[in-house]
Write an enzyme that holds these catalytic residues in place. Structure first.
Site, PDB file in Angstrom:
ATOM      1  CB  THR A   1     110.203 -42.880  27.326  1.00  0.00           C
ATOM      2  OG1 THR A   1     111.463 -42.418  27.192  1.00  0.00           O
ATOM      3  CG2 THR A   1     109.971 -44.267  27.712  1.00  0.00           C
TER       4      THR A   1
ATOM      5  CE  LYS B   1     114.006 -44.429  28.525  1.00  0.00           C
ATOM      6  NZ  LYS B   1     115.216 -43.634  28.996  1.00  0.00           N
TER       7      LYS B   1
HETATM    8  P1  NAP Z   1     109.456 -32.082  30.414  1.00  0.00           P
HETATM    9  O1  NAP Z   1     110.791 -31.272  31.132  1.00  0.00           O
HETATM   10  O2  NAP Z   1     108.393 -32.381  31.354  1.00  0.00           O
HETATM   11  O3  NAP Z   1     109.021 -31.515  29.003  1.00  0.00           O
HETATM   12  C1  NAP Z   1     108.059 -31.964  28.399  1.00  0.00           C
HETATM   13  C2  NAP Z   1     107.620 -31.253  27.141  1.00  0.00           C
HETATM   14  O4  NAP Z   1     106.597 -31.947  26.289  1.00  0.00           O
HETATM   15  C3  NAP Z   1     107.326 -29.783  27.472  1.00  0.00           C
HETATM   16  O5  NAP Z   1     108.068 -29.110  26.234  1.00  0.00           O
HETATM   17  C4  NAP Z   1     105.935 -29.909  27.249  1.00  0.00           C
HETATM   18  O6  NAP Z   1     105.271 -28.567  26.971  1.00  0.00           O
HETATM   19  C5  NAP Z   1     105.797 -30.682  26.116  1.00  0.00           C
HETATM   20  N1  NAP Z   1     104.338 -31.561  26.296  1.00  0.00           N
HETATM   21  C6  NAP Z   1     104.112 -32.168  27.246  1.00  0.00           C
HETATM   22  N2  NAP Z   1     102.570 -32.633  27.019  1.00  0.00           N
HETATM   23  C7  NAP Z   1     102.213 -32.027  25.752  1.00  0.00           C
HETATM   24  C8  NAP Z   1     101.227 -31.973  24.754  1.00  0.00           C
HETATM   25  N3  NAP Z   1     100.086 -32.559  25.279  1.00  0.00           N
HETATM   26  N4  NAP Z   1     101.067 -31.160  23.896  1.00  0.00           N
HETATM   27  C9  NAP Z   1     102.294 -30.508  23.448  1.00  0.00           C
HETATM   28  N5  NAP Z   1     103.409 -30.430  24.350  1.00  0.00           N
HETATM   29  C10 NAP Z   1     103.169 -31.176  25.398  1.00  0.00           C
HETATM   30  O7  NAP Z   1     110.001 -33.485  30.076  1.00  0.00           O
HETATM   31  P2  NAP Z   1     111.368 -34.083  29.695  1.00  0.00           P
HETATM   32  O8  NAP Z   1     112.316 -34.369  31.055  1.00  0.00           O
HETATM   33  O9  NAP Z   1     112.004 -33.423  28.914  1.00  0.00           O
HETATM   34  O10 NAP Z   1     110.973 -35.565  29.169  1.00  0.00           O
HETATM   35  C11 NAP Z   1     110.398 -35.741  27.806  1.00  0.00           C
HETATM   36  C12 NAP Z   1     110.494 -37.205  27.500  1.00  0.00           C
HETATM   37  O11 NAP Z   1     111.835 -37.724  27.559  1.00  0.00           O
HETATM   38  C13 NAP Z   1     109.558 -38.172  28.251  1.00  0.00           C
HETATM   39  O12 NAP Z   1     108.999 -38.807  27.754  1.00  0.00           O
HETATM   40  C14 NAP Z   1     110.585 -38.435  29.156  1.00  0.00           C
HETATM   41  O13 NAP Z   1     110.246 -39.975  29.854  1.00  0.00           O
HETATM   42  C15 NAP Z   1     111.974 -38.793  28.469  1.00  0.00           C
HETATM   43  N6  NAP Z   1     113.073 -39.062  28.976  1.00  0.00           N
HETATM   44  C16 NAP Z   1     113.529 -38.052  30.154  1.00  0.00           C
HETATM   45  C17 NAP Z   1     114.756 -38.129  30.729  1.00  0.00           C
HETATM   46  C18 NAP Z   1     115.150 -37.180  31.567  1.00  0.00           C
HETATM   47  O14 NAP Z   1     116.124 -37.287  32.532  1.00  0.00           O
HETATM   48  N7  NAP Z   1     114.210 -35.954  32.072  1.00  0.00           N
HETATM   49  C19 NAP Z   1     115.583 -39.050  30.205  1.00  0.00           C
HETATM   50  C20 NAP Z   1     115.153 -39.796  29.202  1.00  0.00           C
HETATM   51  C21 NAP Z   1     113.958 -39.744  28.637  1.00  0.00           C
HETATM   52  P3  NAP Z   1     105.176 -27.536  28.228  1.00  0.00           P
HETATM   53  O15 NAP Z   1     106.386 -26.593  28.174  1.00  0.00           O
HETATM   54  O16 NAP Z   1     104.087 -26.585  27.573  1.00  0.00           O
HETATM   55  O17 NAP Z   1     104.809 -28.223  29.258  1.00  0.00           O
END
Ligand code: NAP
Length: 290
Positions: free
Chosen positions: A97, A172
């Site tokens: 997002t 979104k």
């Molecule tokens: P998350 O669990 O915090 O995972 C984030 C991922 O991105 C991890 O693999 C992290 O790597 C990687 N990452 C972050 N910054 C990075 C960078 N600078 N370089 C390389 N890798 C990087 O987040 P999530 O919940 O999966 O959410 C991911 C996206 O989906 C976000 O944009 C969020 O708004 C969206 N989203 C989430 C949900 C939800 O319910 N969680 C629902 C809809 C949309 P590391 O493992 O090394 O930290």
């Protein structure tokens, strides 16, 4: 079956990449913290790559689900970014997002370099990702979307192209705007029931199927009443999303008074230590500010 790369194995990306592998696609994963990529490869039998560029090399589709605008730029651009490894005619599918500004920026680079870029943010949360039941809202060129859609189907219950590049991210934004006011309304209702001395569960049993009902009411009233917020969609992520909505509203001249107010309420939740709490924790703030 396609050759796919998946960048970002967080709460969402890990199960999404797993569904691609289960559907029979050949999957190479990249994660900044390599141990998570290693664990994924052991579980699903795919390959892991040390950089986004190496993951993207030879792939037909490169999916990403990272954090925010800057994170997406980091995995896409630069010498080790995915774009340096993309083949001509391949398609980059971004499930993060992010703003439509970064989407336009990366779409333009992709087109100039001869590959496709589809913005494809998701809703459905962790449970939707784990069950392969996400809703995917897309923007980009129709032919790129048409090629990507059958692959995205591995983890989607609904996937739709809304319009040109950036339209998926705008969709979104609408989703998050609609949720913000609704969760505050539900919080006020649950807190009111408690103050009024009536059983919130009984209330939801009666009104949940009527005009006041919502996904949030069905899925969050129990945990709100139990004061449990260690699950779901984090307040920090919601504030990131609402910042995108409010900046876009400013640009296009849309009015978002309730969204702006609820964003400030989420700021209060963060200062209560609730950055990782579920967005339904607005009810905890209400009680704290009583
Ligand atoms: P998350 O669990 O915090 O995972 C984030 C991922 O991105 C991890 O693999 C992290 O790597 C990687 N990452 C972050 N910054 C990075 C960078 N600078 N370089 C390389 N890798 C990087 O987040 P999530 O919940 O999966 O959410 C991911 C996206 O989906 C976000 O944009 C969020 O708004 C969206 N989203 C989430 C949900 C939800 O319910 N969680 C629902 C809809 C949309 P590391 O493992 O090394 O930290």
């Amino acid at each position: 079956m396609a050759k796919c790369a998946f960048l970002g194995l967080g709460v969402m990306g890990h199960p999404m990449a797993g569904h691609l592998a289960a559907a029979g696609h050949e999957v190479t994963v990249y994660n900044r913290t390599a141990s998570k990529a290693d664990a994924w490869a052991q579980q699903h039998g795919g390959r892991m790559a040390p950089t986004p560029r190496e993951a993207a090399e030879g792939a037909d589709f490169v999916m990403a689900c990272v954090g925010n605008d800057d994170d997406l730029r980091q995995v896409c651009t630069g010498a080790d970014g995915a774009f340096a490894g993309m083949s001509e005619g391949a398609i980059f599918v971004d499930h993060t997002t992010v703003s439509s500004a970064v989407t336009h920026e990366l779409y333009a680079i992709a087109k100039a370099e001869g590959f496709g870029f589809v913005d494809a943010p998701v809703s459905g949360g962790q449970a939707g990702a784990e069950n392969g039941q996400l809703v995917v809202m897309c923007g980009g060129d129709q032919p790129d979307y048409d090629m990507a859609e059958p692959v995205i189907a591995a983890y989607a219950k609904l996937c739709k192209r809304i319009g040109d590049s950036g339209a998926g991210q705008k969709c979104k934004m609408v989703n998050q705007i609609c949720i913000a006011g609704l969760v505050q309304g539900l919080s006020e209702g649950m807190a009111f029931a408690e103050k009024a001395g009536i059983d919130g569960r009984a209330v939801v049993e009666v009104i949940g199927g009527g005009a006041a009902g919502s996904w949030q009411m069905v899925n969050r009233h129990e945990t709100m009443l139990d004061d449990k917020f260690d699950h779901g969609f984090a307040v920090d992520w919601m504030r990131k999303d609402l910042a995108i909505c409010l900046a876009t509203a400013e640009e296009i001249g849309a009015s978002l008074p309730v969204t702006a107010l609820v964003d400030q309420f989420y700021k209060d939740v963060q200062s209560m230590g609730g950055g990782r709490w579920d967005t339904s924790s607005l009810v905890k703030r209400l009680k704290a500010f009583d």
